[in-house]
Design a protein around this motif. Structure first.
Motif, short mmCIF file in Angstrom:
data_model
loop_
_atom_site.label_atom_id
_atom_site.label_comp_id
_atom_site.label_asym_id
_atom_site.label_seq_id
_atom_site.Cartn_x
_atom_site.Cartn_y
_atom_site.Cartn_z
N THR A 1 0.83 -1.21 0.00
CA THR A 1 0.00 0.00 0.00
C THR A 1 0.86 1.27 0.00
N ALA A 2 1.93 1.27 0.78
CA ALA A 2 2.80 2.45 0.84
C ALA A 2 3.47 2.70 -0.50
N SER A 3 3.89 1.65 -1.17
CA SER A 3 4.58 1.82 -2.44
C SER A 3 3.64 2.33 -3.52
N ILE A 4 2.42 1.81 -3.56
CA ILE A 4 1.44 2.32 -4.52
C ILE A 4 1.14 3.78 -4.24
N THR A 5 1.03 4.12 -2.95
CA THR A 5 0.76 5.50 -2.56
C THR A 5 1.84 6.43 -3.08
N VAL A 6 3.08 6.02 -2.95
CA VAL A 6 4.18 6.88 -3.39
C VAL A 6 4.24 6.97 -4.91
N VAL A 7 4.14 5.84 -5.58
CA VAL A 7 4.28 5.85 -7.04
C VAL A 7 3.21 6.72 -7.69
N ILE A 8 1.96 6.63 -7.22
CA ILE A 8 0.88 7.43 -7.81
C ILE A 8 0.78 8.79 -7.15
N GLY A 9 0.63 8.79 -5.81
CA GLY A 9 0.38 10.03 -5.09
C GLY A 9 1.51 11.04 -5.17
N THR A 10 2.74 10.58 -5.06
CA THR A 10 3.88 11.50 -5.10
C THR A 10 4.01 12.15 -6.47
N THR A 11 3.77 11.39 -7.51
CA THR A 11 3.84 11.95 -8.87
C THR A 11 2.80 13.04 -9.05
N VAL A 12 1.57 12.78 -8.59
CA VAL A 12 0.50 13.78 -8.71
C VAL A 12 0.84 15.01 -7.88
N ASN A 13 1.31 14.81 -6.65
CA ASN A 13 1.64 15.94 -5.78
C ASN A 13 2.78 16.79 -6.35
N TYR A 14 3.72 16.15 -7.03
CA TYR A 14 4.84 16.89 -7.61
C TYR A 14 4.33 17.95 -8.59
N PHE A 15 3.39 17.57 -9.43
CA PHE A 15 2.87 18.52 -10.41
C PHE A 15 1.90 19.51 -9.78
N LEU A 16 1.12 19.08 -8.78
CA LEU A 16 0.22 20.00 -8.09
C LEU A 16 0.99 21.07 -7.34
N ASP A 17 2.16 20.71 -6.82
CA ASP A 17 2.98 21.66 -6.05
C ASP A 17 3.87 22.53 -6.94
N ASN A 18 3.57 22.54 -8.22
CA ASN A 18 4.33 23.38 -9.17
C ASN A 18 5.81 23.03 -9.17
N LYS A 19 6.10 21.73 -9.00
CA LYS A 19 7.45 21.19 -9.12
C LYS A 19 8.45 21.81 -8.15
N ILE A 20 7.98 22.08 -6.89
CA ILE A 20 8.92 22.69 -5.94
C ILE A 20 9.93 21.68 -5.42
N ASN A 21 9.65 20.39 -5.60
CA ASN A 21 10.61 19.36 -5.20
C ASN A 21 11.57 19.08 -6.34
N LYS A 22 12.76 18.61 -6.01
CA LYS A 22 13.80 18.38 -7.02
C LYS A 22 13.53 17.06 -7.74
N ALA A 23 13.15 17.17 -9.00
CA ALA A 23 12.74 15.98 -9.74
C ALA A 23 13.86 14.96 -9.87
N GLU A 24 15.10 15.46 -10.03
CA GLU A 24 16.22 14.54 -10.22
C GLU A 24 16.50 13.72 -8.97
N ILE A 25 15.98 14.16 -7.81
CA ILE A 25 16.12 13.40 -6.57
C ILE A 25 14.82 12.66 -6.26
N LEU A 26 13.70 13.35 -6.47
CA LEU A 26 12.39 12.80 -6.11
C LEU A 26 12.08 11.49 -6.83
N PHE A 27 12.21 11.48 -8.15
CA PHE A 27 11.74 10.32 -8.91
C PHE A 27 12.63 9.08 -8.76
N PRO A 28 13.95 9.22 -8.55
CA PRO A 28 14.70 8.02 -8.16
C PRO A 28 14.19 7.43 -6.85
N GLY A 29 13.73 8.29 -5.92
CA GLY A 29 13.14 7.80 -4.68
C GLY A 29 11.85 7.05 -4.94
N VAL A 30 11.05 7.56 -5.88
CA VAL A 30 9.82 6.87 -6.26
C VAL A 30 10.15 5.50 -6.86
#
Length: 406
Positions: free
Chosen positions: A118-147
């Motif tokens: 459940t946690a992994s599905i939450t991150v893979v889907i939810g984190t990606t959506v939040n990244y774009f909703l937050d106007n990409k304030i997180n560092k994509a080059e770090i964030l998505f390897p974590g995903v």
């Protein structure tokens, strides 16, 4: 109201939320394994889960002076912000559905594996959506390897479940028939599986007064008799379906909360301030509370998974383990509140680092419930690999934290 702005403070909130959110599922699992009906447990849990949101709103949400541009919690309740409130309540609905599903999945699939998937599905889907909703304030080059690390972890989690299931089957298949104890163990297992007698009848057998060692076949049979949700003979598909359904629900609640507090879709009228995190969390918890209570009262009289019927009066009089259930609600409520506070300050995508909660849940699963005791080397290798990927993932996601402009 108190506004969390520092990156360090946000990370501290995430770490504390990680511990809280990883601990409350262990308490629900503990009660189920002691035989308490999950409907009774969830009703108790719902009360304190909602109470935690009220406490946070009336304390942190009321600190300092209130103004039209920066209203405190109570003042904001009277403003025309229902479009944002609906997003918050929508998030509470999907969270409640997810929590209800996991309550049964914990028994069918196991605490550790349920949390991993459940946690992994939450991150893979939810984190990606939040990244774009937050106007990409997180560092994509770090964030998505974590995903990606979380995605690998979910695959390893499924493999751990498959390997551990095979280990348990092997243990049950090799029950000794050389001694009276062995004969009793095998007979009890077969009787439960075939439905010749009810497991409640077996509770009167002398065998179940013995305390078997965790990880043994005897322990599995003894546990089956004691727990409220019987798992022998149940299809693994049911447990995995509930787990993946819960994961999808969990992946939606954080983006919904993000929309409620930041109004990226511009649904508020001009001049109406955004919902602060405390008001949004209150609305979020209201819907979560009412849906959980309504469904579980229905489950009292129409239970699922062959659980026994009960009544609201029986629930009120059931004090066995009630304190643990109430504590679980507080832990979940304060954990969610801390996660949202950290997300509002550093980005909700980074706050999804709290989804590494299987690190905590697995610790409690091994310590309290004897999960993975006497398992095969293959299962241990997969388990260690899974936990390692979570450690890497949580560090990477926290490193991607940004800073939201207030």
């Amino acid at each position: 109201m108190y506004v969390l702005e520092s990156k360090g403070g946000a990370i501290a909130c995430m770490l504390l939320a990680l511990f809280f959110l990883g601990t409350w599922p262990a308490l629900l699992t503990l009660l189920e394994r002691r035989g308490r009906l999950p409907q009774h447990t969830y009703l108790d849990y719902s009360i304190t889960n909602f109470l935690a949101a009220v406490i946070i709103a009336l304390t942190l949400g009321e600190i300092g002076k209130s103004s039209d541009d920066s209203p405190n919690f109570i003042q904001q309740l009277y403003q025309d912000n229902w479009s944002s409130a609906m997003f918050a309540m929508g998030g509470g609905i999907v969270l409640s559905l997810g929590n209800l599903s996991t309550q049964y999945a914990f028994a069918l699939v196991g605490l550790s594996v349920t949390e991993v998937i459940t946690a992994s599905i939450t991150v893979v889907i939810g984190t990606t959506v939040n990244y774009f909703l937050d106007n990409k304030i997180n560092k994509a080059e770090i964030l998505f390897p974590g995903v990606a690390c979380f995605l690998i972890a979910v695959c390893l989690g499924s493999a751990v479940h498959s390997s551990n299931t095979a280990d348990n089957k092997a243990k049950l298949d090799t029950l000794s028939t050389d001694t009276e104890k062995g004969l009793n163990s095998l007979a009890c297992l077969l009787w439960i599986l075939t439905g010749i007698v009810e497991s409640t009848d077996l509770a009167r057998a002398d065998y179940f007064s013995l305390k078997a060692k965790a990880g043994t076949a005897d322990f599995l049979v003894e546990l089956e008799n004691r727990r409220s949700i019987k798992v022998f003979g149940k299809s693994a598909f049911v447990g995995l379906f509930l787990t993946f359904f819960a994961g999808v629900c969990f992946s939606l609640f954080s983006p919904a909360f993000n929309l409620a507090t930041n109004d990226q879709w511009h649904t508020l009228k001009e001049g109406v301030p955004h919902l602060n995190v405390y008001t949004a969390f209150f609305y979020f918890s209201v819907s979560c509370f009412f849906l959980g209570v309504i469904l579980n009262i229905a489950f009292l009289y129409r239970p699922i998974l062959n659980l026994p019927k009960t009544t609201f009066k029986a629930y009120v009089n059931d004090w066995n383990g009630r304190g643990w259930a109430l504590l679980a609600g507080f832990l979940c409520g304060f954990g969610n509140g801390l996660q949202f506070m950290g997300g509002q300050a550093a980005g909700y995508a980074a706050a999804d680092a709290v989804q590494a909660l299987p690190l905590v849940s697995t610790f409690w699963g091994i310590l309290l419930f004897g999960e993975y005791r006497k398992s095969s080397k293959k299962t241990y290798v997969l388990l260690i690999s899974m936990l390692f990927m979570f450690i890497v993932a949580v560090g990477v996601l926290m490193a991607s934290s940004g800073h939201r402009k207030q």
